[in-house]
Design a protein around this motif. Structure first.
Motif, PDB file in Angstrom:
ATOM      1  N   SER A 106      51.843 -45.628  -4.049  1.00 61.67           N
ATOM      2  CA  SER A 106      51.384 -44.197  -4.710  1.00 61.67           C
ATOM      3  C   SER A 106      52.284 -43.080  -4.060  1.00 61.67           C
ATOM      4  O   SER A 106      52.980 -43.099  -3.021  1.00 61.67           O
ATOM      5  CB  SER A 106      49.846 -43.947  -4.655  1.00 61.67           C
ATOM      6  OG  SER A 106      49.702 -43.758  -3.110  1.00 61.67           O
ATOM      7  N   GLU A 107      51.794 -41.663  -4.512  1.00 58.94           N
ATOM      8  CA  GLU A 107      52.654 -40.666  -3.975  1.00 58.94           C
ATOM      9  C   GLU A 107      52.118 -40.155  -2.679  1.00 58.94           C
ATOM     10  O   GLU A 107      52.700 -39.325  -1.982  1.00 58.94           O
ATOM     11  CB  GLU A 107      52.680 -39.533  -4.918  1.00 58.94           C
ATOM     12  CG  GLU A 107      53.782 -39.781  -6.125  1.00 58.94           C
ATOM     13  CD  GLU A 107      54.967 -39.871  -5.877  1.00 58.94           C
ATOM     14  OE1 GLU A 107      55.574 -38.926  -5.173  1.00 58.94           O
ATOM     15  OE2 GLU A 107      55.847 -40.968  -6.259  1.00 58.94           O
ATOM     16  N   HIS A 117      54.781 -34.301   2.822  1.00 64.38           N
ATOM     17  CA  HIS A 117      53.439 -34.298   2.378  1.00 64.38           C
ATOM     18  C   HIS A 117      52.489 -33.043   2.831  1.00 64.38           C
ATOM     19  O   HIS A 117      51.332 -32.828   2.426  1.00 64.38           O
ATOM     20  CB  HIS A 117      52.696 -35.599   3.196  1.00 64.38           C
ATOM     21  CG  HIS A 117      53.076 -37.034   2.582  1.00 64.38           C
ATOM     22  ND1 HIS A 117      52.621 -37.197   1.367  1.00 64.38           N
ATOM     23  CD2 HIS A 117      54.071 -37.909   3.028  1.00 64.38           C
ATOM     24  CE1 HIS A 117      53.254 -38.500   0.996  1.00 64.38           C
ATOM     25  NE2 HIS A 117      54.111 -38.735   1.987  1.00 64.38           N
TER      26      HIS A 117
END
Length: 347
Positions: A39-40, A189
């Motif tokens: 996933s991201e 992030h």
């Protein structure tokens, strides 16, 4: 090649083996994650339930392997140090053998052999606490840090369609520079999401951000300390040894505290190194041949203090170094090992 030069050479060989252990971990983790649909969000093993058990097993294999190698290699070097001292004391006795009674010579040789039987002391050494932690606890902390390092490295390295070999290569490249890796993952992030995990990248004094560097540092330090502590026991237990001289390594090129602290010290000055990675070595100061011959022929076993070679105190340069560095040392949370172990010599 001297015994101490062989000791350093063996440490380098041991570290090569520990490096292989880490490479195997990276390769196994790459095989586990390469086919994941990632996933991201920030990569964490716990988010991928089908691999979490296998990852834990791989990390435990690394943990147990690292601890086992450190224990094995410290035992090897403990024994090598014993043999080094045996050889020195035996040569010393052989040099005066024609001038003393055969029975006295045999008695001294038995004494030398008996002093080398110190396996219980090795067990105590391997289980001791250095600061707040035992070696096994330090290895476990390194394993946890390795897991965090790997998660950051995978997050940055992962691309769809990569082979396990390419992924392992990319992960290893990332792990070589964890500072740069952290910045890249943080930028990707954002600080808020990383705030809890960032603690792994703010290690304490004498600790690296790289788990692998910490593993290599711990192993090298433990193995060297085992060798030196085995020497220390033999020095303290033999009356023919009246002092010790701590010498600069021939490989020593850059002026540092080693230059300032080299010299002759009392036999009960507990020394294994001046700093982590120190390659200095010690030689034993013995009673003179004439003193030993007279003593043995008179049926005596005189104390070290009886010798003209006896070293009664630390050298002046040790006290000078303490005075010059006292302010810095007082600010440190943890003091150098050689100061903690030699409080009676620290004025």
């Amino acid at each position: 090649m001297t015994p101490d030069e062989k000791h350093i050479k063996r440490i380098n060989k041991y570290l090569t083996s520990i490096n292989v252990l880490y490479n195997d971990l990276v390769r196994e983790i790459a095989l586990l994650v390469v086919n994941l649909k990632v996933s991201e969000k920030l990569f964490r093993f716990k988010d991928y339930s089908r691999i979490t058990k296998a990852v834990s097993e791989a990390l435990m294999t690394y943990n147990n392997g690292l601890l086992s190698k450190i224990r094995t290699y410290t035992e090897y070097e403990w024994d090598f140090a014993n043999q080094k001292v045996n050889d020195l004391l035996t040569d010393n006795m052989n040099a005066i053998k024609p001038k003393i009674p055969t029975t006295a010579y045999d008695s001294k040789m038995r004494e030398i052999s008996k002093q080398s039987q110190n396996k219980k002391a090795l067990e105590v050494f391997q289980e001791r606490k250095n600061g707040k932690f035992t070696v096994s606890e330090r290895v476990w902390n390194i394993t946890k840090q390795a897991k965090e390092n790997l998660e950051f490295a995978i997050d940055d390295a992962f691309k769809e369609g990569m082979s396990a070999q390419d992924l392992a290569r990319k992960i290893k490249g990332n792990l070589n520079n964890p500072d740069a890796l952290f910045r890249r993952v943080r930028d990707k992030h954002g600080n808020l999401q990383l705030s809890k995990n960032a603690k792994a990248f703010h290690p304490g004094q004498g600790v690296y951000r790289s788990a692998h560097k910490n593993a290599m540092r711990l192993a090298a330090n433990e193995i060297n300390t085992a060798y030196r502590q085995s020497e220390q026991l033999r020095i303290q237990g033999n009356n023919d040894v009246v002092g010790q001289k701590i010498n600069l390594s021939p490989q020593h090129k850059v002026y540092d505290m080693c230059d300032e602290l080299a010299g002759s010290y009392p036999k009960d000055f507990n020394w294994s190194s001046w700093h982590v990675g120190c390659k200095c070595f010690r030689t034993m100061i013995l009673k003179s041949p004439s003193e030993l011959i007279t003593e043995i022929n008179n049926g005596q076993n005189q104390s070290p203090e009886s010798s003209a070679n006896f070293v009664s105190g630390v050298p002046d340069n040790f006290n000078s170094w303490l005075s010059e560095n006292r302010e810095t040392l007082e600010k440190r949370k943890s003091k150098p090992y050689f100061l903690e172990e030699n409080k009676k010599f620290v004025s």
